[in-house]
Design a protein around this motif. Structure first.
Motif, PDB file in Angstrom:
ATOM      1  N   ILE B  55       0.848  -1.207   0.000  1.00  0.00           N
ATOM      2  CA  ILE B  55       0.000   0.000   0.000  1.00  0.00           C
ATOM      3  C   ILE B  55       0.880   1.253   0.000  1.00  0.00           C
ATOM      4  CG2 ILE B  55      -1.619   1.354   1.424  1.00  0.00           C
ATOM      5  CD1 ILE B  55      -2.917  -1.318   2.212  1.00  0.00           C
ATOM      6  N   GLU B  56       1.953   1.212   0.823  1.00  0.00           N
ATOM      7  CA  GLU B  56       2.868   2.367   0.869  1.00  0.00           C
ATOM      8  C   GLU B  56       3.558   2.579  -0.466  1.00  0.00           C
ATOM      9  OE1 GLU B  56       5.556   2.128   4.146  1.00  0.00           O
ATOM     10  OE2 GLU B  56       3.991   2.558   5.614  1.00  0.00           O
ATOM     11  N   MET B  57       3.923   1.460  -1.114  1.00  0.00           N
ATOM     12  CA  MET B  57       4.588   1.548  -2.413  1.00  0.00           C
ATOM     13  C   MET B  57       3.640   2.172  -3.447  1.00  0.00           C
ATOM     14  SD  MET B  57       6.261  -1.580  -4.536  1.00  0.00           S
ATOM     15  CE  MET B  57       4.762  -1.903  -5.449  1.00  0.00           C
ATOM     16  N   LEU B  58       2.373   1.726  -3.423  1.00  0.00           N
ATOM     17  CA  LEU B  58       1.361   2.284  -4.340  1.00  0.00           C
ATOM     18  C   LEU B  58       1.168   3.773  -4.099  1.00  0.00           C
ATOM     19  CD1 LEU B  58      -1.345  -0.535  -4.337  1.00  0.00           C
ATOM     20  CD2 LEU B  58      -0.030   0.245  -6.293  1.00  0.00           C
ATOM     21  N   ARG B  59       1.173   4.139  -2.791  1.00  0.00           N
ATOM     22  CA  ARG B  59       1.007   5.549  -2.438  1.00  0.00           C
ATOM     23  C   ARG B  59       2.162   6.385  -2.984  1.00  0.00           C
ATOM     24  NH1 ARG B  59       2.258   6.505   3.424  1.00  0.00           N
ATOM     25  NH2 ARG B  59       4.314   6.703   2.474  1.00  0.00           N
ATOM     26  N   ASP B  60       3.393   5.841  -2.830  1.00  0.00           N
ATOM     27  CA  ASP B  60       4.558   6.565  -3.332  1.00  0.00           C
ATOM     28  C   ASP B  60       4.522   6.694  -4.850  1.00  0.00           C
ATOM     29  OD1 ASP B  60       5.423   6.835  -0.757  1.00  0.00           O
ATOM     30  OD2 ASP B  60       6.815   5.132  -0.828  1.00  0.00           O
ATOM     31  N   LEU B  61       4.088   5.612  -5.510  1.00  0.00           N
ATOM     32  CA  LEU B  61       4.028   5.632  -6.984  1.00  0.00           C
ATOM     33  C   LEU B  61       2.995   6.626  -7.489  1.00  0.00           C
ATOM     34  CD1 LEU B  61       4.325   1.838  -7.895  1.00  0.00           C
ATOM     35  CD2 LEU B  61       5.944   3.630  -8.472  1.00  0.00           C
TER      36      LEU B  61
END
Lengths: 64, 132
Positions: B55-61
């Protein structure tokens, strides 16, 4: 997390249950109550630490 | 899935010991169940870590600000903890206590979502102001 803690708690419960029965049958109700209370405190001390650890983990995960 | 077997066995063992002790030592049987809930919670949390990382990775992307996603995660955490506490209270027969925990969790969730609501209101105000 040590799963054998369940068995420890259950063993304490069974032992206290037997002790309780013996003490009640021999007319020592106060001591039976105290034994139950002491066992409860011991088990509570074991469990509370684990619950606190879980709450801390959830706090860390969800960034409270 | 080793963890699935472990989880099921913990639940079954706790249910057996819990019902065995329920007649004579009700508080200790409750603690057995409480410990089982905690142990299963730990197993669940181990799987939750990669989910939250994704989820954090998606948010950063996507470039979304962390101030917008943080309340969502907090509300999810509150939901999990209050649901757990509510279940344990209901098991011990104190439904009103469980209900209070659930209601307070709900109020705290609304409180946590206030920054999002305020951000939406600001956006609306700006949009309406620009249109006028």
């Amino acid at each position: 997390m040590e799963i054998d803690l369940i068995f420890k708690i259950a063993a304490v419960g069974i032992v206290v249950s037997i002790l309780n029965q013996v003490l009640v049958r021999s007319g020592r109700e106060e001591q039976a109550t105290m034994t139950t209370l002491a066992a409860l405190v011991v088990v509570l001390m074991l469990v509370v630490q684990k619950i606190a650890d879980l709450f801390q983990l959830v706090e860390q995960l969800f960034k409270f | 899935m080793e963890e699935l077997g472990k989880m099921i066995s913990i639940a079954l063992v706790a249910a057996v010991f819990g019902s065995l002790l329920a007649t004579t030592e009700k508080p200790i049987s409750l603690l057995v169940v409480l410990f089982a809930v905690t142990a299963i919670g730990w197993i669940g949390a181990r799987f939750l870590i990669p989910v939250l990382e994704t989820i954090e990775m998606l948010r950063d992307l996507s470039g979304i600000s962390s101030s917008l996603t943080a309340p969502l995660l907090k509300i999810a955490g509150i939901g999990i903890l209050t649901h757990l506490a509510n279940g344990v209270c209901a098991d011990s027969g104190y439904h009103s206590l469980g209900n209070v925990v659930r209601q307070t969790g709900l109020i705290m969730s609304v409180y946590m979502s206030l920054p999002l609501v305020q951000a939406v209101l600001e956006l609306m105000k700006k949009t309406i102001g620009d249109a006028a």
